[in-house]
Design a protein around this motif. Structure first.
Motif, mmCIF file in Angstrom:
data_model
loop_
_atom_site.group_PDB
_atom_site.id
_atom_site.type_symbol
_atom_site.label_atom_id
_atom_site.label_comp_id
_atom_site.label_asym_id
_atom_site.label_seq_id
_atom_site.Cartn_x
_atom_site.Cartn_y
_atom_site.Cartn_z
ATOM 1 N N ARG A 106 0.828 -1.208 0.000
ATOM 2 C CA ARG A 106 0.000 0.000 0.000
ATOM 3 C C ARG A 106 0.857 1.250 0.000
ATOM 4 N N VAL A 107 0.363 2.285 -0.690
ATOM 5 C CA VAL A 107 0.967 3.610 -0.628
ATOM 6 C C VAL A 107 -0.101 4.573 -0.140
ATOM 7 N N ILE A 108 0.161 5.205 0.979
ATOM 8 C CA ILE A 108 -0.809 6.106 1.604
ATOM 9 C C ILE A 108 -0.356 7.538 1.360
ATOM 10 N N PRO A 109 -1.055 8.284 0.500
ATOM 11 C CA PRO A 109 -0.660 9.675 0.278
ATOM 12 C C PRO A 109 -0.760 10.478 1.573
ATOM 13 N N ALA A 110 0.253 11.290 1.844
ATOM 14 C CA ALA A 110 0.246 12.167 3.007
ATOM 15 C C ALA A 110 0.043 13.610 2.527
ATOM 16 N N LEU A 111 0.341 14.587 3.381
ATOM 17 C CA LEU A 111 0.039 15.980 3.028
ATOM 18 C C LEU A 111 0.967 16.528 1.942
ATOM 19 N N GLY A 112 2.161 15.994 1.826
ATOM 20 C CA GLY A 112 3.079 16.451 0.784
ATOM 21 C C GLY A 112 3.630 17.844 1.013
ATOM 22 N N LEU A 113 3.720 18.275 2.259
ATOM 23 C CA LEU A 113 4.245 19.606 2.554
ATOM 24 C C LEU A 113 5.769 19.619 2.614
ATOM 25 N N PHE A 114 6.367 18.443 2.810
ATOM 26 C CA PHE A 114 7.821 18.327 2.827
ATOM 27 C C PHE A 114 8.217 17.105 1.999
ATOM 28 N N ASP A 115 9.389 17.193 1.362
ATOM 29 C CA ASP A 115 9.792 16.209 0.367
ATOM 30 C C ASP A 115 10.530 15.024 1.011
ATOM 31 N N PHE A 116 9.760 14.105 1.567
ATOM 32 C CA PHE A 116 10.304 12.856 2.061
ATOM 33 C C PHE A 116 9.179 11.829 2.083
ATOM 34 N N TYR A 117 9.542 10.567 2.235
ATOM 35 C CA TYR A 117 8.539 9.517 2.356
ATOM 36 C C TYR A 117 8.887 8.626 3.543
ATOM 37 N N SER A 118 7.903 7.901 4.028
ATOM 38 C CA SER A 118 8.088 7.031 5.189
ATOM 39 C C SER A 118 7.747 5.596 4.808
ATOM 40 N N VAL A 119 8.393 4.655 5.478
ATOM 41 C CA VAL A 119 8.165 3.234 5.216
ATOM 42 C C VAL A 119 7.873 2.547 6.546
ATOM 43 N N ARG A 120 6.762 1.812 6.590
ATOM 44 C CA ARG A 120 6.436 1.008 7.760
ATOM 45 C C ARG A 120 7.051 -0.379 7.626
ATOM 46 N N TYR A 121 7.655 -0.852 8.707
ATOM 47 C CA TYR A 121 8.234 -2.191 8.755
ATOM 48 C C TYR A 121 7.513 -2.976 9.844
ATOM 49 N N MET A 122 6.252 -3.268 9.606
ATOM 50 C CA MET A 122 5.425 -3.884 10.640
ATOM 51 C C MET A 122 5.793 -5.338 10.919
ATOM 52 N N ASP A 123 6.567 -5.945 10.008
ATOM 53 C CA ASP A 123 6.957 -7.342 10.197
ATOM 54 C C ASP A 123 8.258 -7.470 10.981
ATOM 55 N N ARG A 124 8.839 -6.351 11.376
ATOM 56 C CA ARG A 124 10.081 -6.376 12.134
ATOM 57 C C ARG A 124 9.806 -6.033 13.601
ATOM 58 N N GLU A 125 10.837 -6.216 14.435
ATOM 59 C CA GLU A 125 10.713 -5.778 15.811
ATOM 60 C C GLU A 125 10.686 -4.254 15.861
ATOM 61 N N ARG A 126 9.962 -3.728 16.813
ATOM 62 C CA ARG A 126 9.900 -2.279 16.993
ATOM 63 C C ARG A 126 11.297 -1.750 17.313
ATOM 64 N N HIS A 127 11.651 -0.628 16.669
ATOM 65 C CA HIS A 127 12.941 0.011 16.963
ATOM 66 C C HIS A 127 12.792 0.907 18.188
ATOM 67 N N ASN A 128 13.666 0.724 19.171
ATOM 68 C CA ASN A 128 13.686 1.550 20.371
ATOM 69 C C ASN A 128 15.088 2.104 20.577
ATOM 70 N N SER A 129 15.207 3.404 20.751
ATOM 71 C CA SER A 129 16.518 3.988 21.021
ATOM 72 C C SER A 129 16.351 5.400 21.566
ATOM 73 N N GLN A 130 17.457 5.946 22.025
ATOM 74 C CA GLN A 130 17.492 7.328 22.494
ATOM 75 C C GLN A 130 18.513 8.093 21.670
ATOM 76 N N PHE A 131 18.459 9.416 21.761
ATOM 77 C CA PHE A 131 19.463 10.192 21.029
ATOM 78 C C PHE A 131 19.857 11.452 21.785
ATOM 79 N N ILE A 132 21.046 11.918 21.445
ATOM 80 C CA ILE A 132 21.531 13.237 21.849
ATOM 81 C C ILE A 132 21.864 13.967 20.569
ATOM 82 N N GLY A 133 21.448 15.199 20.457
ATOM 83 C CA GLY A 133 21.743 15.964 19.254
ATOM 84 C C GLY A 133 21.868 17.439 19.557
#
Length: 233
Positions: A106-133
């Motif tokens: 499936r491809v779910i159209p989003a608002l298209g306000l910014f030029d990027f796309y997202s991918v769901r990986y529902m068959d994988r383990e959930r990614h958990n992490s922290q960050f400093i930036g």
């Protein structure tokens, strides 16, 4: 009086995101008015002047519902971004503003306000992490728990990652920052986690930058920052 619109708290509050707005109001209760908008009603930003709009994390099914709702107001949202209205978008709400979300076949159209796309990986383990930036001179903290990543150039990133990952495991660029639009994959009450950024938001609204429980919040921030700095690679 500054109007802060909290969008769809009944749908978009998986990790307590709405408390960012509660905390913001507690910092200056006399000068901040919170508008809580139910998903069945027209957002206040469509016809009223608002100073800040907040949208938090949601389930994948509700994410598609939110896209359908906000698609009606895409031009108005773009207008407000161009005018410099503050947006704070957290968790997978960031994906609503990209071009599309890919979920298997499936491809779910989003608002298209910014030029990027997202991918769901529902068959994988959930990614958990922290960050400093880094956002300018401010050290930023965040944590994520997600089945999806986003892909693009992200030249207008919000946070430059020092430790951890960005919008996907192959980039150090995290989130989106255009004018006063701020979006990040980080979850939970982001403004409590990042008190110096909260001070900046209050300043952008022309308000006093004093924080509610300022010493305690900053002490907790410094403790987390020191702990993560020691323990993260």
């Amino acid at each position: 009086m500054k109007n802060v619109e909290l969008l769809f708290p009944e749908l978009c509050n998986i990790y307590g995101e709405s408390y960012s707005v509660t905390y913001l109001k507690r910092c200056d209760p006399e000068n901040i008015n919170v508008i809580e908008t139910n998903h069945k009603t027209q957002p206040a930003f469509v016809t009223q002047d608002v100073d800040m709009i907040y949208l938090g994390c949601m389930t994948e099914r509700k994410q598609e519902m939110v896209i359908q709702i906000l698609s009606q107001y895409k031009d108005r949202i773009q207008e407000l971004i161009d005018k410099g209205v503050i947006f704070l978008i957290t968790g997978n709400a960031i994906e609503v503003f990209g071009n599309e979300i890919r979920d298997g076949g499936r491809v779910i159209p989003a608002l298209g306000l910014f030029d990027f796309y997202s991918v769901r990986y529902m068959d994988r383990e959930r990614h958990n992490s922290q960050f400093i930036g880094n956002y300018g001179d401010i050290k930023m903290l965040g944590h994520r728990s997600q089945f999806s990543f986003s892909y693009g150039e992200f030249e207008n990133d919000f946070i430059d990652i020092e430790k951890g990952i960005g919008m996907n495991p192959d980039t150090r660029r995290e989130g989106i920052h255009v004018n006063n639009f701020f979006a990040t994959y980080s979850l939970g009450p982001f403004l409590i986690l990042n008190p110096y950024f909260t001070k900046e938001l209050l300043g952008k609204m022309g308000l006093d930058q004093s924080l509610c429980f300022e010493k305690e919040i900053i002490d907790a921030y410094e403790y987390r920052l020191n702990e993560l700095s020691r323990n993260m690679k």
